[in-house]
Design a protein around this motif. Structure first.
Motif: not given
Lengths: 362, 362
Positions: A126, A248-253, A258, A261-262, A265, A270, A272, A276, A279, B249-250, B272
């Motif tokens: 990516f 770049v976000p990702g799954s909380p799993l 982390q 995503n933090h 927040r 964000l 992708q 983006d 812009e 998010p993902g 999350q």
């Protein structure tokens, strides 16, 4: 061709132990030239109650300049010539950089892409594709030549233009497996170092390196980062410098998501896609350069401090870093007097400077 | 025990073709009771230039009430008794709900969890665990009893308290594989329907259902959602109602994360964990209820409209929905007169109401 005397004098100041970027800038602003500052230092340090810092010798600096030239590199000095204006905005801008490669890249809009050394293969892919797309859109991609995301970002932008900021000397390959990549960037992109040649990167050099990555760019994109990682330091430094922070976000799993995503927040944008990113850093959103006074032609006002002021400030300093503003308030001295005394104390080895303009006793 | 006459009258209005929630509310506000509104309708429709809408007969409504009772369910009427206050805030609040199960759940703080029907196994597991944790923290979990995320959310909160809002009648199982789940929720949670018993869910019912999910809750969490999906409609309705919109998010590489990442870019809170959700909807962040005037004791002011006003407004209406404010401006009539004429036109079948307070010719 002998090196200009002003460059030798500047490097003598920079390579001393007690003079960081903030102090360097204050000395030049106050005394008008590096040589005048050097001449004033013994007296300043004595007033600060200590011995003058050992400055690098002329011979030492002439050897550095010669070595840099032999490596096919060159120095750039804050406020002069090709030194990047965006980086010069930082309060802690490096007084000198050593660069090797295409310095024209410093004049183009630039985005940093940073992230985890142990990133997932998908995230590296990516990052490479994001760098490729940003490069095609005309952006230079800046990163730190680390394993993982950094390397992928440089690879993606190698054809379009990439700048690698390294933590050690310009001639030191790190990590070892990046030798070919580092050489390729020096040939086709631009390699940037703050430390003199021969310096092996140490832990403390990495945050310094990160401030240059943040400072060279309009915004920093973080791709996969663990909490408390170096990438988050770069993001914080970018935010402090008023630059765009993107993640770049990702799954909380996914534990590797982390950090990003933090950041989101906390207010990071964000992103992708390259669109983006573009812009977020579009010209309409970028504030104008805050042009610093960089020519030092006219020495700044100097305030004489008396013994009482020195004692008062030395007493106010403790091991906990405090803002300079707070010292001005508590001492009831003028800001100029406080700056003068702090400069003297620092040159005497009795003051440490910290992030955010704070100071403490060493 | 015969049904109260007021309930019969209210349901006769609600079950007519031309009277939506906004018109229903205006009729009650203007005439003070459902029966008074029914008595006034023929005259209003005639002034609007059409025939009065067919109202449901008393017998028809009495059969509905009997059937609801036999199903072990009951009606709740807007502005009366156990009707949820948070839902009553919506401009398009359903005039009546049919509920089966534990209505005490309507008094507790509630969060909606919605998402894709074809969600990944990991996302379903995440939704179930999020619902479990929110339930343990005292929140009721509201969802739409669809496949995928909705079902997982209900399962996670079945022990602690869950509300399922269904698109069809309270006695209609949809999708078929959710029969046991729907029964369990009616027994241990609360099942909510807007349509009368026997109505099979159709495409147009799902957005209506979604507004109830959004309206019943302090915030909506979206877990995996494709762009343009129903979950995003719920999120939009939540935002329009002033409720918190949250999204999980993902990775940009996961197509199923696009809807949520897009929501976050648009300003939704990235969540999350259950703690993130609880922080977002913490009491300190929730504005006080906007208590609507719900008792209709005093009929509102009525403005008489003349033939010229009716003609002017009928001429201004076209197939493109326009805001009522715009009609007021362009017609230069008083807002009360415009509302009166629009009500007459609607009852005459010559006006359609749309989202956001817009109206058009049918």
């Amino acid at each position: 061709m002998p090196a200009p005397a002003d460059h030798v004098a500047r490097l003598r100041l920079i390579r001393s132990d007690n003079i960081g970027p903030v102090t360097y800038f204050q000395l030049l602003a106050r005394f008008g030239s590096a040589q005048a500052a050097i001449d004033a230092i013994p007296d300043l340090a004595a007033r600060g109650g200590g011995r003058a810092p050992r400055l690098a010798s002329k011979a030492e600096i002439e050897r550095e300049i010669e070595r840099v030239a032999k490596l096919g590199a060159r120095h750039l000095f804050l406020g002069q010539g090709a030194y990047p204006l965006l980086l010069a905005e930082l309060e802690t801008a490096p007084p000198a950089l050593i660069v090797k490669g295409d310095i024209a890249l410093l004049d183009r809009p630039a985005v940093a892409i940073v992230g985890a050394r142990n990133a997932s293969a998908a995230a590296c892919r990516f990052a490479r594709q994001l760098a490729l797309a940003l490069g095609e859109a005309g952006s230079v991609v800046v990163s730190g030549l680390a394993r993982g995301i950094d390397s992928a970002a440089h690879d993606g932008a190698l054809d379009s233009g990439t700048i690698a900021v390294i933590a050690g000397g310009i001639d030191i390959v790190y990590p070892p497996e990046n030798e070919a990549r580092q050489r390729a960037i020096a040939e086709r992109g631009l390699l940037v170092a703050e430390q003199p040649p021969g310096v092996e990167p140490r832990a403390r050099h990495f945050p310094y390196r990160n401030r240059i990555i943040a400072g060279l760019t309009h915004g920093t994109v973080v791709v996969e980062a663990a909490p408390k990682s170096g990438s988050l330091i770069t993001a914080r430094l970018a935010a402090e410098a008023g630059r765009e922070v993107m993640a770049v976000p990702g799954s909380p799993l996914d534990p590797r998501a982390q950090g990003c995503n933090h950041l989101i927040r906390e207010g990071a944008t964000l992103v992708q896609t390259a669109e983006d990113v573009l812009e977020a850093i579009s010209p309409s959103r970028i504030r104008p350069f805050r042009q610093r006074e960089l020519d030092y032609a006219a020495p700044g006002p100097s305030a004489d401090a008396d013994e009482a002021a020195r004692r008062a400030l030395a007493n106010l300093l403790g091991p906990t870093p405090v803002p300079v503003d707070e010292l001005v308030r508590q001492s009831a001295l003028s800001p100029a007097t406080v700056q003068t005394v702090l400069l003297e104390l620092e040159l005497a080895g009795r003051l440490e400077r910290h992030a955010g303009g704070k100071v403490s006793a060493p």
